[in-house]
Design a protein around this motif. Structure first.
Motif, PDB file in Angstrom:
ATOM      1  N   LYS A 127      17.384  39.505  45.218  1.00 48.87           N
ATOM      2  CA  LYS A 127      17.649  40.367  45.133  1.00 48.87           C
ATOM      3  C   LYS A 127      19.366  39.454  45.303  1.00 48.87           C
ATOM      4  O   LYS A 127      20.626  40.111  44.140  1.00 48.87           O
ATOM      5  N   THR A 128      19.556  38.660  46.017  1.00 50.98           N
ATOM      6  CA  THR A 128      20.274  37.572  46.470  1.00 50.98           C
ATOM      7  C   THR A 128      21.117  36.936  44.712  1.00 50.98           C
ATOM      8  O   THR A 128      21.915  36.658  44.166  1.00 50.98           O
ATOM      9  N   THR A 129      19.469  36.830  44.382  1.00 50.35           N
ATOM     10  CA  THR A 129      20.355  35.703  43.119  1.00 50.35           C
ATOM     11  C   THR A 129      20.365  36.522  42.001  1.00 50.35           C
ATOM     12  O   THR A 129      21.651  36.341  41.051  1.00 50.35           O
ATOM     13  N   PRO A 142      29.226  38.271  50.273  1.00 48.68           N
ATOM     14  CA  PRO A 142      28.106  37.426  50.673  1.00 48.68           C
ATOM     15  C   PRO A 142      27.359  37.921  52.014  1.00 48.68           C
ATOM     16  O   PRO A 142      27.737  38.355  52.432  1.00 48.68           O
ATOM     17  N   GLN A 143      26.025  37.887  51.897  1.00 50.42           N
ATOM     18  CA  GLN A 143      24.723  38.245  53.136  1.00 50.42           C
ATOM     19  C   GLN A 143      25.116  36.855  54.183  1.00 50.42           C
ATOM     20  O   GLN A 143      25.047  37.296  55.255  1.00 50.42           O
ATOM     21  N   GLU A 144      25.554  35.903  53.618  1.00 52.23           N
ATOM     22  CA  GLU A 144      26.178  34.714  55.102  1.00 52.23           C
ATOM     23  C   GLU A 144      27.470  35.045  55.803  1.00 52.23           C
ATOM     24  O   GLU A 144      28.442  35.007  54.554  1.00 52.23           O
ATOM     25  N   LEU A 187      27.677  44.851  48.302  1.00 52.68           N
ATOM     26  CA  LEU A 187      27.212  44.168  49.706  1.00 52.68           C
ATOM     27  C   LEU A 187      26.101  43.667  50.275  1.00 52.68           C
ATOM     28  O   LEU A 187      25.135  43.763  49.822  1.00 52.68           O
ATOM     29  N   ASP A 188      25.525  42.182  50.046  1.00 55.57           N
ATOM     30  CA  ASP A 188      24.421  41.841  50.184  1.00 55.57           C
ATOM     31  C   ASP A 188      24.308  41.427  51.770  1.00 55.57           C
ATOM     32  O   ASP A 188      24.792  40.891  52.404  1.00 55.57           O
ATOM     33  N   GLU A 189      23.219  42.301  52.036  1.00 52.42           N
ATOM     34  CA  GLU A 189      22.838  42.463  53.087  1.00 52.42           C
ATOM     35  C   GLU A 189      23.838  43.108  54.344  1.00 52.42           C
ATOM     36  O   GLU A 189      23.588  41.984  55.183  1.00 52.42           O
ATOM     37  N   PRO A 190      24.683  44.014  54.542  1.00 50.16           N
ATOM     38  CA  PRO A 190      25.662  43.931  54.659  1.00 50.16           C
ATOM     39  C   PRO A 190      25.250  44.139  56.038  1.00 50.16           C
ATOM     40  O   PRO A 190      26.411  43.638  57.662  1.00 50.16           O
TER      41      PRO A 190
HETATM   42 MG   LIG Z   1      19.107  37.583  50.120  1.00 49.86          MG
END
Ligand SMILES: [Mg+2]
Ligand SMILES: Nc1ncnc2c1ncn2[C@@H]1O[C@H](COP(=O)(O)OP(=O)(O)O)[C@@H](O)[C@H]1O
Lengths: 258, 340
Positions: B76-78, B116-118, B190-193
């Motif tokens: 997903k993030t990729t 981003p996720q992080e 929204l990456d893993e919001p």
């Molecule tokens: Mg991810």
């Protein structure tokens, strides 16, 4: 924004960010190089210089001023520029830079411009400090300023590349500490290479820093180890090499994008 | 310019309509049928040799809320990172608003915002400085009024002069959202919001996403929480081991793959399932006091009366009954296990 428009707001944002970082640590940023310089003056200028005769027709104290300024500009340019781009890589905030509509040219302009600005200001501050210790004469002030900017840009560009290349803070320190500082000391910051025995003089000519320092000394005293033209060519060459490397980095995403 | 409106009061909207001439985001008039994002044949093989994405084809419709659902490491993030320009694709072509993300990166990147996720944030910057920075970085002139509205909307206005490092994790995530919205993007990733986020922020985030959608912003969120996709999304894409295994309207997905359960609470326990009911997908639970029928969501009308009739003929009586639709979670587990 269209596909070709220059992102001036982006350049300004990065430049401002970098200058704010500089201002936040203003006292460290200024105090360290100034104190170091004062110590050099005390040791080399006063303690040792008193026992030495004139070099290139000026007192030893006056002789080392350009070298000292160069030393500071080298290290500050490398440190500031490398830290400026390495920090976002380290903390991960670089995602924003990579996802923003800024071109390689704009990124380099902003980061290298900010680092070079700091170095030039510091170089001038050291000149000011030095003139408190002894009368310092600058023969060609216009050239001096121009050359100072050029050197600051060249080394900031190198710092920028190191900041991208480095995978950690050890590597970040590696090039300035293990390569540039020795080359600077051996590059005639504190002596004229004419003072070296013949063989060492030849070896010295392989050290690009010799040419860089020589040119700056020329703007002060009107004489250097090599002619000003060669010095200008070497500094321009360094900038050209740096730009080529940066171009390669952004084209391939080397150590920026996986 | 829809996003801008999300953060403007009515008065502003009226008074500034003429002032919004510096339009950067291509207007939707270019044809609302054109997908806002189009991904064709996307592959990603990392330097390590790991194949993170294979043959991804995906179209995101303008103005929708799309959930990319998949377990950790699915890619997903990729996928998001490639669209945003953070990771290089190995093969394939991606268009945002009809523009190529590589050749016309200035246009596509100014259309896209990424959370981003992080929690990658600066430390010593203040909240205000960091959102100003983001807006400038994305090529827009300062607009204090707009940024104020974004910060107020994310309950960050009171914290605007605080250094980011002094904020809690939840507040930092809000800061990242504010940064992503600072340049009025037409598409928000929204990456893993809501990973590791408290209930209040999760609720706020969902409300914000809906508000953004209402103003025409396309929202793409990744999640491995099924409820999140179920709650938020209009369409869902399921990604597993780098392959997009299906893309469906959520409703259609539920109807197609969702199973329903009918539970009958019996008057008296049964020792076993009667032989005449063997044709049904039945299980007997709770020491024989509950009979559960599993059927496709679209079979409901035919199924239930028929079963009840058969039971009546057998003289099995029940006190109560209820039906339950399987969640995306169950659907997802089924999908993934089919693939193995
Ligand atoms: Mg991810
Ligand atoms: N920079 C990278 N280098 C090598 N492999 C990576 C990198 N980033 C992610 N991966 C790998 O790619 C796969 C997909 O990761 P990711 O896109 O982060 O998945 P998700 O976001 O769905 O959890 C994982 O196996 C992960 O380990």
């Amino acid at each position: 924004m269209n596909a070709t428009q220059f992102n001036i707001h982006g350049v300004r944002a990065i430049y401002r960010f970098e200058m704010t970082r500089f201002a936040r640590t203003l006292w460290q940023s200024l105090a360290t190089p100034v104190i170091t310089t004062v110590l050099y003056f005390v040791v080399f200028g006063a303690a040792i210089g008193g026992r030495m005769g004139e070099v290139d027709g000026v007192t030893y104290g006056a002789f080392i001023v350009p070298g000292l300024i160069m030393l500071t500009v080298f290290t500050e340019s490398l440190n500031n520029a490398s830290f400026g781009i390495h920090m976002p890589k380290f903390t991960g905030t670089i995602y924003e830079l990579l996802s923003a509509p800024v071109s390689a040219v704009e990124i380099v302009l902003a980061y290298v411009g900010a680092a070079a600005t700091k170095s030039v200001l510091l170089g001038l501050l050291i000149l000011l400090t030095a003139s408190l210790f002894m009368p310092v004469q600058v023969l060609y002030p216009g050239w001096m300023l121009f050359y100072l900017v050029l050197v600051a840009v060249a080394f900031s560009l190198a710092g920028f590349i190191i900041g991208i290349w480095a995978r950690g803070f050890e590597e970040l320190q590696f090039v300035p500490m293990l390569i540039v500082t020795p080359l600077t000391f051996l590059g005639g910051a504190f002596y004229s290479i004419d003072m070296l025995p013949g063989a060492w003089r030849t070896v010295s000519l392989f050290n690009p820093v010799v040419y860089v320092i020589s040119g700056f000394r020329w703007t002060f005293h009107g004489s250097g180890d090599v002619s000003m033209g060669i010095s200008l060519a070497v500094v321009s060459g360094l900038i050209g090499l740096g730009l080529l490397l940066v171009w390669g980095i952004f084209r391939t995403g080397y150590r920026l994008k996986s | 310019m829809a996003l801008r409106d999300a953060f403007r009061s009515k008065e502003d909207r009226v008074s500034e309509q003429g002032a919004l001439s510096g339009v950067r985001v291509p207007e939707a008039s270019a044809g609302d049928t054109q997908p806002v994002i189009s991904v064709r044949g996307l592959d990603k093989i990392y330097g390590s040799g790991l194949r993170a994405l294979s043959g991804i084809d995906l179209e995101i419709r303008r103005g929708e809320i799309f959930a990319l659902l998949g377990p950790n490491g699915a890619g997903k993030t990729t996928l998001i990172s490639i669209v945003c320009g953070i990771v290089n694709p190995s093969a394939g072509r991606i268009l945002v608003g009809g523009h190529d993300i590589i050749r016309e990166y200035r246009i596509t990147r100014s259309m896209v915002g990424l959370v981003p996720q992080e929690l990658h944030t600066d430390m010593f910057e203040t909240v205000w400085d960091t959102v100003r920075f983001s807006r400038g970085l994305f090529g827009l002139a300062p607009d204090a009024a707009y940024l104020e509205r974004v910060l107020r909307d994310l309950s960050l206005w009171d914290k605007r002069n605080e250094e980011i490092m002094t904020l809690s994790g939840g507040m930092k995530r809000r800061v990242l959202i504010a940064k992503a919205l600072a340049h009025e993007p037409a598409v928000l990733f929204l990456d893993e919001p809501t990973a590791g986020v408290d209930v209040e922020l999760r609720r706020d985030m969902w409300a914000l996403v809906r508000r953004l959608r209402d103003t025409g912003v396309t929202v793409i969120l990744t999640t491995h929480y099924i409820e999140e996709a179920e709650e938020m999304a209009e369409r869902v894409g399921v990604i597993h081991k780098g392959k997009l295994i299906l893309v469906e309207d959520k409703q259609a997905l539920m109807a197609k793959l969702g199973k329903k359960q009918l539970t009958l609470h019996l008057q008296s326990p049964l020792p076993g399932i009667p032989a005449t009911l063997a044709g049904w997908d039945l299980t007997l639970n709770n020491d024989g006091s509950e009979l559960e029928l599993t059927f496709g969501a679209d079979e409901e009308q035919a199924c239930i009366p028929a079963l009840l009739r058969s039971m009546g003929e057998l003289g099995i009586e029940f006190r109560d009954l209820n039906t339950r639709q399987s969640s995306l979670e169950e659907i997802f587990v089924n999908l993934v296990s089919e693939r193995k």
